[in-house]
Motif scaffolding. Structure first.
Motif, PDB file in Angstrom:
ATOM      1  N   GLY A 286       0.808  -1.162  -0.176  1.00 38.39           N
ATOM      2  CA  GLY A 286       0.189   0.150  -0.110  1.00 38.39           C
ATOM      3  C   GLY A 286       0.870   1.189  -0.074  1.00 38.39           C
ATOM      4  O   GLY A 286       0.551   2.074  -0.549  1.00 38.39           O
ATOM      5  N   LEU A 287       2.101   1.226   0.816  1.00 38.27           N
ATOM      6  CA  LEU A 287       2.803   2.461   1.006  1.00 38.27           C
ATOM      7  C   LEU A 287       3.278   2.661  -0.504  1.00 38.27           C
ATOM      8  O   LEU A 287       3.488   3.641  -0.985  1.00 38.27           O
ATOM      9  CB  LEU A 287       3.805   2.057   1.754  1.00 38.27           C
ATOM     10  CG  LEU A 287       3.663   2.590   3.238  1.00 38.27           C
ATOM     11  CD1 LEU A 287       4.638   2.182   4.174  1.00 38.27           C
ATOM     12  CD2 LEU A 287       3.568   4.137   3.189  1.00 38.27           C
ATOM     13  N   PHE A 288       3.854   1.626  -1.206  1.00 37.75           N
ATOM     14  CA  PHE A 288       4.566   1.856  -2.565  1.00 37.75           C
ATOM     15  C   PHE A 288       3.492   2.029  -3.482  1.00 37.75           C
ATOM     16  O   PHE A 288       3.819   3.146  -4.529  1.00 37.75           O
ATOM     17  CB  PHE A 288       5.304   0.489  -2.886  1.00 37.75           C
ATOM     18  CG  PHE A 288       6.686   0.419  -2.343  1.00 37.75           C
ATOM     19  CD1 PHE A 288       7.596   1.113  -3.017  1.00 37.75           C
ATOM     20  CD2 PHE A 288       6.924  -0.191  -1.300  1.00 37.75           C
ATOM     21  CE1 PHE A 288       8.764   1.070  -2.605  1.00 37.75           C
ATOM     22  CE2 PHE A 288       8.097  -0.198  -0.654  1.00 37.75           C
ATOM     23  CZ  PHE A 288       9.097   0.351  -1.115  1.00 37.75           C
ATOM     24  N   ALA A 289       2.320   1.793  -3.393  1.00 36.04           N
ATOM     25  CA  ALA A 289       1.266   2.122  -4.234  1.00 36.04           C
ATOM     26  C   ALA A 289       0.857   3.744  -4.288  1.00 36.04           C
ATOM     27  O   ALA A 289       0.915   4.584  -5.220  1.00 36.04           O
ATOM     28  CB  ALA A 289      -0.164   1.565  -4.097  1.00 36.04           C
ATOM     29  N   THR A 290       0.940   4.223  -2.818  1.00 31.18           N
ATOM     30  CA  THR A 290       0.752   5.735  -2.914  1.00 31.18           C
ATOM     31  C   THR A 290       1.828   6.379  -3.324  1.00 31.18           C
ATOM     32  O   THR A 290       1.777   7.527  -3.924  1.00 31.18           O
ATOM     33  CB  THR A 290       0.570   6.129  -1.208  1.00 31.18           C
ATOM     34  OG1 THR A 290       1.853   5.802  -0.625  1.00 31.18           O
ATOM     35  CG2 THR A 290      -0.518   5.517  -0.766  1.00 31.18           C
ATOM     36  N   ARG A 291       3.024   5.965  -3.261  1.00 31.27           N
ATOM     37  CA  ARG A 291       4.170   6.406  -3.882  1.00 31.27           C
ATOM     38  C   ARG A 291       3.914   6.749  -5.545  1.00 31.27           C
ATOM     39  O   ARG A 291       4.404   7.669  -6.029  1.00 31.27           O
ATOM     40  CB  ARG A 291       5.514   5.685  -3.585  1.00 31.27           C
ATOM     41  CG  ARG A 291       6.765   6.353  -4.241  1.00 31.27           C
ATOM     42  CD  ARG A 291       7.994   5.446  -3.988  1.00 31.27           C
ATOM     43  NE  ARG A 291       9.188   5.821  -4.578  1.00 31.27           N
ATOM     44  CZ  ARG A 291       9.764   5.511  -5.478  1.00 31.27           C
ATOM     45  NH1 ARG A 291       9.129   4.584  -6.296  1.00 31.27           N
ATOM     46  NH2 ARG A 291      10.984   6.124  -5.905  1.00 31.27           N
TER      47      ARG A 291
END
Length: 305
Positions: A286-291
């Motif tokens: 999820g964190l990398f998707a927001t990036r």
């Protein structure tokens, strides 16, 4: 208002490190709160956090608000960042379990995504950010178990509302941070100073004088809470919100229950379950998707410490 940048891998690691620090605070709270009490625990940890950042703020030179509007924003941010959520969530956990609390706190990134879209010019809703928030929430749901969903229907509704409002107050404070044109380190110091005044006054009214007969273990836990999860971690929080935006930062908060359980495995020898590893994978994805959902932009007039 500063223009945010696309989160780098280093930024995401800092987000994860901040969540790790806050995850460790639950163990320290369990040690200190029976002796210090919830009010004085909150007050003392914030006073210590303020004392930690004060020498740095003095060395760099305090930057005080220059208008009544900025003073008002600072006071509101301090109240919603510390005072309101500390009191609401502590009260809520007297009657609802940790799983329900974690699930309700997991609504924070959804609220942050909506709030950032409405109230900022550069932190807008995108499909990848929405996916990141959803994956993060699924990670929290995996950790606390689907029984927590049923617990929402069975638990004290007023306590659940208090917990939700505590989560909402963090979102409000996160949106206010970018509207105050003070460098992050010195802003964190001022916010903790204002919060200290609020919490000491509330503690004196509610509990009388502070406890002076703490055991060595409780005293150590309290000092740790002030130094690291309050002083240092709030400095990281303000820096990251100003740099990468609150919606991206908020997804990382879903790592807190994951790290809380991982620390239980490492420190207390608890069993590591597959569910924890799946939750960690979901939140990290999820964190990398927001990036992926944020375009890299110049920082504009960002004030640095």
């Amino acid at each position: 208002m500063d223009t945010i940048k696309k989160a780098s891998v280093a930024d995401l690691l800092l987000v994860g490190f901040t969540a790790l620090i806050w995850g460790s605070s639950f163990t320290a709270i369990k040690v200190a709160v029976p002796e210090a009490g919830p009010y004085w625990l909150a007050a003392i940890r914030v006073v210590i956090g303020f004392a930690v950042l004060l020498p740095y703020a003095i060395w760099r030179g305090f930057v005080f608000p220059t208008s009544a509007r900025t003073w008002l924003l600072l006071i509101l941010m301090a109240a919603f960042n510390v005072v309101v959520p500390f009191l609401l969530i502590s009260w809520a956990e007297l009657s609802i379990d940790a799983g329900v609390t974690s699930l309700l706190m997991g609504t924070g990134p959804f609220l942050a995504l909506v709030g950032s879209h409405i109230f900022t010019h550069d932190d807008k809703l995108t499909p990848t950010k929405a996916l990141g928030v959803l994956l993060g929430f699924l990670g929290v749901l995996t950790i606390v178990g689907f029984d927590a969903v049923a617990g929402i229907g069975r638990s004290n509704m007023l306590a659940q509302l208090a917990c939700f409002l505590g989560s909402l107050s963090y979102v409000i404070s996160g949106l206010l941070v970018r509207r105050i044109d003070i460098p992050p380190g010195r802003l964190a110091c001022l916010a903790l100073g204002v919060s200290s005044l609020f919490l000491v006054a509330i503690s004196l009214i509610a509990d009388g004088p502070p406890p002076l007969d703490l055991s060595a273990m409780a005293g150590f836990a309290l000092v740790y809470l002030g130094l690291i999860p309050t002083g240092f971690a709030y400095l990281l929080r303000f820096h990251l919100i100003r740099k990468i935006g609150y919606s991206t930062f908020a997804v990382g908060l879903n790592l807190i229950p994951v790290f809380g359980i991982l620390l239980g495995v490492l420190v207390l020898g608890e069993t590591l379950s597959l569910r924890v590893l799946v939750a960690l994978m979901l939140v990290v994805c999820g964190l990398f998707a927001t990036r992926l959902g944020t375009k890299s932009q110049p920082m504009g007039t960002t004030a640095h410490d």
